[in-house]
Design a protein around this motif. Structure first.
Motif, mmCIF file in Angstrom:
data_model
loop_
_atom_site.group_PDB
_atom_site.id
_atom_site.type_symbol
_atom_site.label_atom_id
_atom_site.label_comp_id
_atom_site.label_asym_id
_atom_site.label_seq_id
_atom_site.Cartn_x
_atom_site.Cartn_y
_atom_site.Cartn_z
ATOM 1 N N THR A 195 0.693 -1.179 -0.020
ATOM 2 C CA THR A 195 0.043 -0.004 0.027
ATOM 3 C C THR A 195 0.702 1.359 0.040
ATOM 4 N N MET A 196 0.312 2.178 -0.808
ATOM 5 C CA MET A 196 1.162 3.441 -1.087
ATOM 6 C C MET A 196 0.146 4.436 -0.250
ATOM 7 N N ARG A 197 0.696 4.884 0.777
ATOM 8 C CA ARG A 197 -0.326 5.820 1.563
ATOM 9 C C ARG A 197 -0.322 7.245 1.024
ATOM 10 N N PRO A 198 -1.422 7.948 1.287
ATOM 11 C CA PRO A 198 -1.324 9.639 0.702
ATOM 12 C C PRO A 198 -0.416 10.191 1.430
ATOM 13 N N ARG A 199 0.303 11.461 0.663
ATOM 14 C CA ARG A 199 1.184 12.212 1.356
ATOM 15 C C ARG A 199 0.492 13.624 1.539
ATOM 16 N N ASN A 200 0.610 14.128 2.818
ATOM 17 C CA ASN A 200 -0.269 15.268 3.139
ATOM 18 C C ASN A 200 -1.753 15.343 2.717
ATOM 19 N N GLY A 201 -2.121 14.350 2.816
ATOM 20 C CA GLY A 201 -3.612 14.170 2.450
ATOM 21 C C GLY A 201 -3.957 14.087 0.781
ATOM 22 N N GLU A 202 -2.927 13.759 0.025
ATOM 23 C CA GLU A 202 -3.265 13.796 -1.250
ATOM 24 C C GLU A 202 -2.538 12.621 -1.853
ATOM 25 N N PHE A 203 -2.976 12.280 -3.172
ATOM 26 C CA PHE A 203 -2.247 10.944 -3.743
ATOM 27 C C PHE A 203 -0.673 11.090 -3.888
ATOM 28 N N MET A 229 1.315 9.831 -6.113
ATOM 29 C CA MET A 229 1.344 10.037 -7.554
ATOM 30 C C MET A 229 0.370 10.613 -8.185
ATOM 31 N N LYS A 230 0.340 10.805 -9.188
ATOM 32 C CA LYS A 230 -0.802 11.390 -10.184
ATOM 33 C C LYS A 230 -1.795 10.243 -10.409
ATOM 34 N N PRO A 231 -2.885 10.649 -10.049
ATOM 35 C CA PRO A 231 -3.827 9.376 -9.636
ATOM 36 C C PRO A 231 -4.633 8.717 -11.007
ATOM 37 N N ASN A 232 -4.550 9.601 -12.171
ATOM 38 C CA ASN A 232 -5.417 9.336 -13.361
ATOM 39 C C ASN A 232 -4.450 8.266 -14.291
ATOM 40 N N TYR A 233 -3.895 7.398 -13.820
ATOM 41 C CA TYR A 233 -2.882 6.545 -14.305
ATOM 42 C C TYR A 233 -3.014 5.294 -13.772
ATOM 43 N N LEU A 234 -2.578 4.193 -14.781
ATOM 44 C CA LEU A 234 -2.144 2.917 -14.131
ATOM 45 C C LEU A 234 -0.531 2.770 -14.273
ATOM 46 N N HIS A 235 0.008 3.086 -13.161
ATOM 47 C CA HIS A 235 1.477 3.082 -12.896
ATOM 48 C C HIS A 235 2.008 1.493 -13.108
ATOM 49 N N ILE A 236 2.935 1.641 -13.934
ATOM 50 C CA ILE A 236 3.719 0.130 -14.126
ATOM 51 C C ILE A 236 5.244 0.410 -14.306
ATOM 52 N N LYS A 243 -7.357 7.882 -1.688
ATOM 53 C CA LYS A 243 -6.040 8.579 -1.936
ATOM 54 C C LYS A 243 -4.908 7.381 -1.624
ATOM 55 N N THR A 244 -4.982 6.243 -1.478
ATOM 56 C CA THR A 244 -3.953 5.363 -1.382
ATOM 57 C C THR A 244 -3.749 4.904 -2.853
ATOM 58 N N PHE A 245 -2.821 4.052 -3.160
ATOM 59 C CA PHE A 245 -2.435 3.330 -4.302
ATOM 60 C C PHE A 245 -2.355 1.870 -3.783
ATOM 61 N N THR A 246 -2.952 0.922 -4.445
ATOM 62 C CA THR A 246 -2.700 -0.467 -4.147
ATOM 63 C C THR A 246 -1.548 -0.840 -5.388
ATOM 64 N N CYS A 247 -0.350 -1.210 -4.734
ATOM 65 C CA CYS A 247 0.786 -1.541 -5.632
ATOM 66 C C CYS A 247 0.952 -2.978 -5.487
#
Length: 444
Positions: free
Chosen positions: A202-210, A212-219, A235-239
């Motif tokens: 899990t990638m947690r939010p930083r300062n209450g925000e995503f 990384m840029k949220p509107n992407y599938l990061h690879i 506002k987390t990412f599931t890695c």
């Protein structure tokens, strides 16, 4: 032994085995048609469970899945508002450089959705139909292809029997319904475990925000393994780290985890956090991934398989759920064609759907290799950019977009893919570069 009063004189009864995503959606389709629907699930009701067991890989919802949801009134209100649009892939190189690759034309996107939340929404939707009943803690032990009689084991050792006009097996890759198929002649079945496992971080939010840029599938493609990250509403990412099992097993201490990430995913360490990596890597062991193919999907007029019970795929094309949801709508369309005559509908469903589901299973396996390797090359990024430019003056005819943004049959998309692959290998796409100033004329 208890006996369920399932059958009614005036209506046909459909028993859906499995209350996962495809089973719950199927219940809505059958209930909407007026059948008496009973859903049977081995597990407890996930809406009431304190801990939801099972896979938690985020899901990518695209056109095929959304079309099926729309048919039962589920697309806009319940689903789209709870998903995060992903307009492109974001490729992370080893140096930290990020290269976006759009999925399709401007305005096209796929949705990142939470598996458990979507399942809960579908169960609640199914339960709103007065002709639907959900039965949890019912483990299928046996069923008859001749009579439709089903036997379930209940908690504390009791059993119950029930009878249905149609049994719909939606009970996953290790389907109990499918076991009956294996006892019959001329039923083809194969399963393949890939050498890779997966682990979620899990990638947690930083300062209450995503972070990384949220509107992407990061690879993060790294040849023999890779990591992806999908955004969540909180506002987390599931890695998800995909890697050969032997590589997972080489890492046994927190220091080795950090050394591994410093070597292959250095930009991810400050985003996930070193302390989080040290802890979460050992929280659960790496999980296996299996691909399942079988045919036919039916027995007589009594039973049909759908979803992972018919065609489990590895999660590298983002089409597993979408293919399962499309099963529901394809079956519904054939029901219209044959006036709900199960003796005609079921064989036609197998005839139509088997080649398509086998095709997406093959595509997912191909992408398993591509995501690890080709996404890592500048040539791949260039080719995808070129394809996007050609499609600005054409329709969605690149096979990737045919799969993701249309309902073109999967096997047709594969045929198109083979042709386009020949074009690329012969260098014809590169020949279009010289025409860039005057516009792209090669449509693929």
């Amino acid at each position: 032994m208890e006996e369920s009063a399932l059958r009614r004189e005036d209506k046909k009864v459909v028993a859906v085995v499995g209350a996962g995503l495809v089973g719950a959606l199927n219940a809505c389709f059958f209930a909407k048609r007026g059948f008496e629907v009973e859903v049977f699930e081995t597990r407890e009701d996930i809406r009431k469970a304190k801990v939801v067991k099972g896979r938690s890989i985020n899901l990518a919802l695209s056109h095929r899945g959304r079309t099926a949801l729309k048919h039962v009134g589920m697309e806009d209100k319940q689903i789209v508002s709870k998903g995060i649009p992903m307009n492109a892939r974001m490729i992370h190189s080893l140096s930290g450089k990020q290269s976006p690759i759009p999925y399709g034309k401007k305005g096209q996107y796929i949705l990142s959705v939470d598996r458990a939340n979507l399942n809960k929404e579908l169960l609640t939707a199914a339960e709103t139909y007065p002709n639907t009943k959900l039965n949890f803690d019912h483990k299928l032990q046996d069923w008859s292809a001749e009579t439709g009689l089903m036997t379930f084991a209940r908690p504390h050792g009791s059993k119950t029997q029930t009878q249905a006009d149609l049994i719909v097996g939606c009970d996953g890759a290790f389907s109990a319904v499918r076991k009956q198929f294996l006892r019959r002649s001329r039923f083809n079945y194969s399963q393949t475990y890939i050498p890779h496992g997966y682990m979620e971080l899990t990638m947690r939010p930083r300062n209450g925000e995503f972070a990384m840029k949220p509107n992407y599938l990061h690879i993060w493609p790294r040849n023999t393994f890779m990591m992806i990250a999908l955004p969540n509403l909180d506002k987390t990412f599931t890695c998800t780290l995909f890697m050969p099992f032997e590589e997972f097993e080489k890492i046994s201490t927190g220091d080795e985890v950090i050394e591994f990430f410093q070597k292959y995913f250095p930009d991810a360490i400050p985003l996930i956090g070193a302390a989080t990596l040290r802890r979460d890597y050992f929280r659960l062991p790496a999980q296996a991934m299996v691909s399942v193919k079988c045919s036919p999907y039916h027995i007589g007029d009594k039973c049909v398989l759908m979803g992972d019970a018919a065609h489990a795929v590895v999660p590298f094309y983002g089409q597993g759920m979408n293919a399962g949801f499309e099963d529901c709508i394809v079956f519904d369309e054939i029901m219209n064609q044959f006036n709900e005559d199960f003796s005609a509908v079921l064989p036609e469903y197998s005839r139509v759907r088997v080649p398509d589901d086998h095709a997406i299973a093959d595509l997912a396996m191909y992408n398993y290799v591509e995501d690890k390797n080709y996404n890592n090359s500048y040539f791949f990024v260039f080719i995808n950019t070129l394809i996007q430019q050609t499609e600005k003056i054409g329709k969605n005819n690149h096979f990737d977009n045919m799969v993701t943004f249309t309902r073109t049959r999967y096997h047709v998309a594969v045929e198109r893919w083979h042709w386009q692959d020949k074009v690329i290998n012969r260098g014809l796409l590169l020949g279009a570069v010289g025409a860039a100033a005057g516009g792209f004329y090669l449509l693929i």
